[in-house]
Design an enzyme around this catalytic site. Structure first.
Site, PDB file in Angstrom:
ATOM      1  N   THR A  99      22.451   8.417 -33.988  1.00  0.00           N
ATOM      2  CA  THR A  99      23.070   9.727 -34.642  1.00  0.00           C
ATOM      3  C   THR A  99      24.087  10.238 -33.582  1.00  0.00           C
ATOM      4  OG1 THR A  99      21.118  10.203 -35.823  1.00  0.00           O
ATOM      5  CG2 THR A  99      22.780  11.957 -35.262  1.00  0.00           C
ATOM      6  N   LYS A 174      25.440  11.623 -41.683  1.00  0.00           N
ATOM      7  CA  LYS A 174      24.154  11.803 -41.144  1.00  0.00           C
ATOM      8  C   LYS A 174      24.267  13.446 -40.756  1.00  0.00           C
ATOM      9  CE  LYS A 174      20.154  11.672 -39.039  1.00  0.00           C
ATOM     10  NZ  LYS A 174      20.031  10.756 -37.937  1.00  0.00           N
ATOM     11  N   LYS A 242      21.576  18.802 -30.572  1.00  0.00           N
ATOM     12  CA  LYS A 242      22.671  17.725 -30.162  1.00  0.00           C
ATOM     13  C   LYS A 242      23.420  17.415 -31.535  1.00  0.00           C
ATOM     14  CE  LYS A 242      22.019  13.533 -30.410  1.00  0.00           C
ATOM     15  NZ  LYS A 242      22.074  12.477 -31.297  1.00  0.00           N
TER      16      LYS A 242
END
Length: 285
Positions: A99, A174, A242
């Protein structure tokens, strides 16, 4: 179409290990590399071959899968000394399941083209349990023909494999999915705390949620953690912080999105190593 059997795997964290094990169980020949060599033993004892560097993984396999934590780790894997792109080989397929930002994928695909390699971004939706059960949702961006070629491999790892468009489409999807996940997780936390303020026991409100239309596999799993007030990391809160930071780089500016970003960003220092559901501690007034 000939089945590609020789697979390299780079990154053996909480997600990488069960995913790589599923490939071994499916009969793929697997070569693994991880900076912490101790983690490789979980795969090599099951038949995987160890490797000394990303470059050597690249030399000996048709496809290399990367599953690491962030943009900087990806850049190091690709461009560091003995990195993937240091290998003299050409025309390999690299599937980045990390990711990461759309920008790092765009950067890496350009570097891959210089050596006639093909890059696919294919992050996953799901956590450790889904990785173990091979029930992840895989979100791929890249050349459609290459996607079709690698789909049998990806289908070993997930219950659904989606081609979403050109390079970075998987990364962008995502980030959107995880923004929703962050909002839902914080919403569940705030709902439980609000109920407690009104004198409703934690177990009662969670049972009410779990018995109605808002019930889901996710709320069921997280309800167990909330009841025990124990949050071992299936998906660490620091990783959610993040991901939301990456989402803000894609102009996330909605009211709930911004609120979630602020919550997780402020919580990561104290709660970052715990599960994302530990956000309940951060919003407890």
């Amino acid at each position: 179409m000939e089945k590609l059997k020789n697979i390299g795997w780079i990154g053996l964290g909480a997600m990488g290990i069960p995913m790589a094990l599923n490939l071994l169980k499916a009969g793929y020949n697997l070569t693994v590399y991880n900076r912490t060599k101790e983690k490789e033993k979980k795969l090599t004892t099951q038949g995987a071959l160890p490797s000394e560097s990303p470059g050597s993984v690249m030399e000996s396999n048709e496809i290399v899968i990367v599953m690491v934590s962030d943009d900087e780790a990806v850049r190091q894997i690709f461009t560091g000394i003995d990195g993937l792109l240091s290998a003299s080989t050409q025309q390999k397929i690299i599937i980045n399941m990390s990711t990461v930002s759309p920008e790092i994928s765009a950067e890496m695909v350009d570097l891959c083209k210089e050596k006639n390699h093909t890059y696919v971004d294919a992050p996953v939706s799901g956590s450790v349990k889904q990785a173990e059960e091979a029930s992840l949702v895989i979100l791929a961006g890249g050349d459609k023909q290459v996607f079709e070629q690698t789909k049998p491999l990806l289908s070993v790892l997930g219950k659904k494999v989606m081609h979403l468009g050109e390079i970075t489409a998987g990364n962008k999807t995502k980030l959107a999915v995880n923004t929703f996940l962050a909002i839902v997780t914080q919403g569940l936390a705030e709902t439980v705390l609000f109920a407690e303020k009104m004198g409703i026991e934690r177990k009662q409100i969670l049972e009410a949620i779990g018995s109605g239309g808002l019930s889901s596999p996710y709320t069921e799993i997280k309800s167990k953690a909330i009841e025990k007030d124990n949050y071992p990391a299936a998906f660490a809160l620091k990783h959610m912080a993040k991901d939301l930071r990456l989402a803000t780089g894609q102009h996330l500016s909605s009211p709930l999105g911004k609120a979630a970003f602020n919550t997780y960003e402020n919580a990561k220092e104290k709660l970052g190593e715990e599960d994302v559901m530990a956000v309940i501690k951060a919003v407890q007034a």
